[in-house]
Design an enzyme around this catalytic site. Structure first.
Site, PDB file in Angstrom:
ATOM      1  N   HIS A  27       0.857  -1.183   0.000  1.00 49.15           N
ATOM      2  CA  HIS A  27       0.000   0.000   0.000  1.00 49.15           C
ATOM      3  C   HIS A  27       0.893   1.232   0.000  1.00 49.15           C
ATOM      4  O   HIS A  27       1.921   1.258   0.666  1.00 49.15           O
ATOM      5  CB  HIS A  27      -0.899   0.004   1.248  1.00 49.15           C
ATOM      6  CG  HIS A  27      -1.799   1.199   1.309  1.00 49.15           C
ATOM      7  ND1 HIS A  27      -2.952   1.292   0.574  1.00 49.15           N
ATOM      8  CD2 HIS A  27      -1.707   2.358   2.009  1.00 49.15           C
ATOM      9  CE1 HIS A  27      -3.545   2.460   0.829  1.00 49.15           C
ATOM     10  NE2 HIS A  27      -2.806   3.122   1.684  1.00 49.15           N
ATOM     11  N   ARG A  66     -14.077  13.290   8.482  1.00 54.64           N
ATOM     12  CA  ARG A  66     -12.728  13.830   8.779  1.00 54.64           C
ATOM     13  C   ARG A  66     -12.370  14.922   7.781  1.00 54.64           C
ATOM     14  O   ARG A  66     -11.753  15.926   8.130  1.00 54.64           O
ATOM     15  CB  ARG A  66     -11.687  12.702   8.711  1.00 54.64           C
ATOM     16  CG  ARG A  66     -11.729  11.769   9.885  1.00 54.64           C
ATOM     17  CD  ARG A  66     -10.896  10.528   9.619  1.00 54.64           C
ATOM     18  NE  ARG A  66      -9.500  10.812   9.367  1.00 54.64           N
ATOM     19  CZ  ARG A  66      -8.685  10.027   8.673  1.00 54.64           C
ATOM     20  NH1 ARG A  66      -9.121   8.877   8.177  1.00 54.64           N
ATOM     21  NH2 ARG A  66      -7.433  10.358   8.482  1.00 54.64           N
ATOM     22  N   SER A  97      -7.875   3.869   9.169  1.00 57.90           N
ATOM     23  CA  SER A  97      -8.467   3.978   7.840  1.00 57.90           C
ATOM     24  C   SER A  97      -7.728   3.049   6.857  1.00 57.90           C
ATOM     25  O   SER A  97      -8.350   2.258   6.131  1.00 57.90           O
ATOM     26  CB  SER A  97      -8.394   5.437   7.382  1.00 57.90           C
ATOM     27  OG  SER A  97      -8.751   5.564   6.038  1.00 57.90           O
ATOM     28  N   LYS A 140      -9.031  -1.279   5.659  1.00 54.88           N
ATOM     29  CA  LYS A 140      -9.224  -1.687   4.263  1.00 54.88           C
ATOM     30  C   LYS A 140      -8.234  -2.785   3.878  1.00 54.88           C
ATOM     31  O   LYS A 140      -8.586  -3.739   3.194  1.00 54.88           O
ATOM     32  CB  LYS A 140      -9.079  -0.464   3.348  1.00 54.88           C
ATOM     33  CG  LYS A 140     -10.263   0.503   3.507  1.00 54.88           C
ATOM     34  CD  LYS A 140     -10.095   1.770   2.704  1.00 54.88           C
ATOM     35  CE  LYS A 140      -9.071   2.672   3.297  1.00 54.88           C
ATOM     36  NZ  LYS A 140      -9.082   4.061   2.886  1.00 54.88           N
ATOM     37  N   ASP A 182     -15.287   3.214   7.266  1.00 52.52           N
ATOM     38  CA  ASP A 182     -14.181   4.113   6.912  1.00 52.52           C
ATOM     39  C   ASP A 182     -14.657   5.187   5.943  1.00 52.52           C
ATOM     40  O   ASP A 182     -14.289   6.354   6.062  1.00 52.52           O
ATOM     41  CB  ASP A 182     -13.019   3.327   6.285  1.00 52.52           C
ATOM     42  CG  ASP A 182     -11.938   4.280   5.780  1.00 52.52           C
ATOM     43  OD1 ASP A 182     -11.402   5.030   6.612  1.00 52.52           O
ATOM     44  OD2 ASP A 182     -11.653   4.314   4.571  1.00 52.52           O
TER      45      ASP A 182
HETATM   46  N1  URA Z   1      -5.290   6.881   3.073  1.00 54.78           N
HETATM   47  C1  URA Z   1      -6.403   6.313   3.608  1.00 54.78           C
HETATM   48  O1  URA Z   1      -6.926   5.333   3.094  1.00 54.78           O
HETATM   49  N2  URA Z   1      -6.909   6.872   4.726  1.00 54.78           N
HETATM   50  C2  URA Z   1      -6.374   7.943   5.346  1.00 54.78           C
HETATM   51  O2  URA Z   1      -6.877   8.389   6.362  1.00 54.78           O
HETATM   52  C3  URA Z   1      -5.232   8.517   4.770  1.00 54.78           C
HETATM   53  C4  URA Z   1      -4.699   7.947   3.636  1.00 54.78           C
END
Ligand code: URA
Length: 449
Positions: free
Chosen positions: A89, A175, A190, A194, A168
Site C-alpha cells: 500500500h 474527517r 483507515s 481496508k 471508513d
Molecule cells: N489513506 C487512507 O486510506 N486513509 C487515510 O486516512 C489517509 C490515507
C-alpha cells in the site's frame, strides 16, 4: 481480533467527554460507537466531536487496534486462511505508478497478491484510474472471483468496493470536513481496516514523505510507520514500512496513459532510475514477507532477476489479458488513449535544475482533466505532463524541460501551466546542487517478520 456485538449500551455523550478529557476508551466503548455510526444511531455531529477529541488527545495502540477492528468488520472481508498472500500500500504521491511494476515483479517471484486499490481524488492519481486507461480492463470483480484469481492466478487487481470497510468511507468523509484528517491513529485505522479486509497476511507499506505527500516531515512519516507496524502486529500480520521521497514526482510521467507507458518501459528495463529503484525495494519486501527469501536483500536480488529476464513484463501482460484488457498495449502504446497535442516547455535560463515541485504538477494534470476534483468527474486518460529534465540536470536556454499533453480547446490553460512551471515549479541555479535528496529514507519491520 474479531468484532463484537454491541452487548452493552453506552452513552455517546460520556464516550466523547471521556476522550475529550484525555481518558482511555475501552474496546467495547469504541466498537459500540463505530457500530452506531454504521447503523446510523450515532449522529454525524457526535462522530465529528469524537474525531476531534481523538485528533487532540490521541489513541494508544490498543485503542487504535479497537477502532481498526470495528471499521474492518463494518463490511465484507476476504480471508485467504493459511495461504500467505502479500500486498503493498502506498500513502500516495504524484506520478506513483509503482504498483504496475512491483506487482508483476513480486508475482513473477511467486508471491500471491490480492491488490485492491483506490481511485484518485485531488492532486494524487489513483491506481484504478490509471489501469482503466487500458481498454477493457475490468476493475470490478466480485469478491469470490477476486479470491479465486489470487489463489489460482497469483495476482488480481480490483477497485475497492463499497462493501469493504463502509465505516471508513463514512468516517473519512467526516474527517475531510472537520479538519481531522491528519491524525495518525485515524489514518492508521483507515488504511489498516481496508488492507485487513482484503485478506493480506503481509503488507509492505510505502510511506511517502515530502512536499507532494500527505506526510510532510520525516518525523510524521516515522510516527505513522510505527503506528501501522504496531497495529499490524496486533492483528498478527507481517509488515514492512519503507519511507520514500515525494519531494518531486516519481518517474517522469504524470497522467494516466503516460504512467502506464512508463510502467511498461520500466518492466522492459528502460524506465527512469527512481521508479525502478522504489519498485524493486518494495517488490523485494513482498518477496521477503511471503517467505520466499530469508531477507529483504535476497528478495531484492530475486526482484532484479525477474525484471531483467522479462518474466515481470510477461506477468503484467498476463494480468491485463486475464482481466479483459487489451494486452497488445504492451507492444503498441498507440493503442492507449492519447492527447491530440504536445507542448514543449523550454527553459528561459541556463544552469542546473535545483528543485522541481511536486503537488503542483499533480494539480496541473487534474486541471487538464487527468484527475478528479469531484468524485463524479470523468477522467481524460490521454492528458498529462512528462518531465524531461530532472533535479541535478544541466540545461541550456531553449532546451525542453517538460512536455504537456493536452487536447483542443485547452491552449489558454496550457499557456498558464507553462508559465507557472517556468516561474514557480522548476528552479534553476547557476551551480550544480551538491546533495540530492535520498530516495529511500527508512526501512523497518514489525515483530511478526
Ligand atoms: N489513506 C487512507 O486510506 N486513509 C487515510 O486516512 C489517509 C490515507
Amino acid at each position: 481480533m474479531k468484532n463484537q456485538e454491541t452487548e452493552y449500551k453506552f452513552s455517546a455523550y460520556e464516550i466523547i467527554s471521556k476522550k475529550r478529557d484525555g481518558e482511555k476508551l475501552s474496546d467495547a466503548e469504541i466498537k459500540w460507537f463505530i457500530a452506531g455510526v454504521t447503523a446510523k444511531t450515532i449522529t454525524d455531529y457526535q462522530m465529528s466531536a469524537l474525531l476531534m477529541a481523538i485528533y487532540i488527545q490521541g489513541f494508544d495502540t490498543a485503542e487504535t487496534a479497537s477502532i481498526t477492528d470495528a471499521m474492518l468488520y463494518s463490511g465484507k472481508t476476504v480471508s485467504f486462511e493459511e495461504e500467505c498472500v502479500v500486498d503493498k500500500h502506498s500513502t500516495g504521491g504524484v506520478g506513483d505508478k509503482a504498483t504496475f511494476i512491483l506487482a508483476p515483479i513480486a508475482h513473477a517471484c511467486g508471491v500471491k497478491i490480492p491488490m485492491m486499490a483506490g481511485r484518485g481524488l485531488g492532486h494524487t492519481g489513483g491506481t484504478i484510474d490509471k489501469i482503466e486507461a487500458i481498454a477493457g480492463f475490468k476493475t470490478a470483480l466480485p469478491l469470490d472471483e477476486f479470491k479465486r484469481s489470487v489463489l489460482e492466478d497469483g495476482l488480481a487487481l480490483i477497485g475497492q468496493t463499497k462493501d469493504i470497510a463502509p465505516a471508513d468511507k463514512k468516517i473519512y468523509a467526516l474527517r475531510d470536513v472537520t479538519a481531522t484528517i491528519e491524525s495518525i491513529p485515524l489514518i492508521t485505522a483507515s488504511i489498516m481496516s481496508k488492507k485487513l479486509a482484503e485478506g493480506a497476511n503481509g503488507i509492505v507499506m510505502d510511506i511517502k514523505v515530502g512536499s507532494g505527500a500527505f506526510m510532510k516531515t520525516r518525523a510524521r512519516a516515522r510516527a505513522l510507520g510505527k503506528s501501522l507496524r504496531n497495529t499490524a502486529s496486533r492483528f498478527d500480520k507481517k509488515m514492512m514500512t519503507i519511507i520514500t521521497d515525494m519531494n518531486q514526482p516519481l518517474g517522469n510521467a504524470i497522467g494516466n496513459s503516460l504512467e502506464i507507458i512508463e510502467s511498461v518501459e520500466t518492466l522492459k528495463n528502460k524506465g527512469p532510475k527512481d521508479i525502478t529503484e522504489v519498485s524493486i525495494q518494495l517488490a523485494g519486501g513482498m518477496v521477503y514477507l511471503a517467505g520466499i527469501t530469508k531477507s529483504h536483500k535476497a528478495g531484492i536480488r530475486k526482484a532484479k532477476e525477474v525484471l531483467k529476464n522479462g518474466k515481470a513484463l510477461e506477468s503484467f501482460r498476463d494480468l491485463i489479458k486475464r482481466q479483459g484488457g487489451d494486452e497488445k498495449i504492451v507492444d503498441d502504446y498507440s493503442r492507449l488513449p492519447q492527447a491530440k497535442n504536445i507542448k514543449e516547455v523550454q527553459s528561459l535560463k541556463a544552469g542546473y535544475i535545483s528543485a522541481i515541485t511536486c503537488q503542483e504538477f499533480g494539480e496541473h494534470v487534474v486541471s487538464l482533466g487527468g484527475g478528479r476534483r469531484k468524485t463524479d468527474d470523468v477522467i481524460d486518460f490521454g492528458v498529462g505532463i512528462t518531465i524531461v529534465k530532472n533535479t541535478g540536470d544541466k540545461v541550456k536556454v531553449g532546451e525542453t524541460l517538460v512536455t504537456i499533453h493536452y487536447n483542443d480547446g485547452q491552449e489558454k490553460l496550457v499557456e498558464g501551466i507553462a508559465e507557472e512551471i517556468l516561474t514557480q515549479n522548476i528552479k534553476i541555479k547557476a551551480t550544480k546542487p551538491k546533495v540530492l535528496k535520498p530516495l529511500i529514507y527508512d526501512i523497518d519491520e514489525n515483530n511478526k517478520c
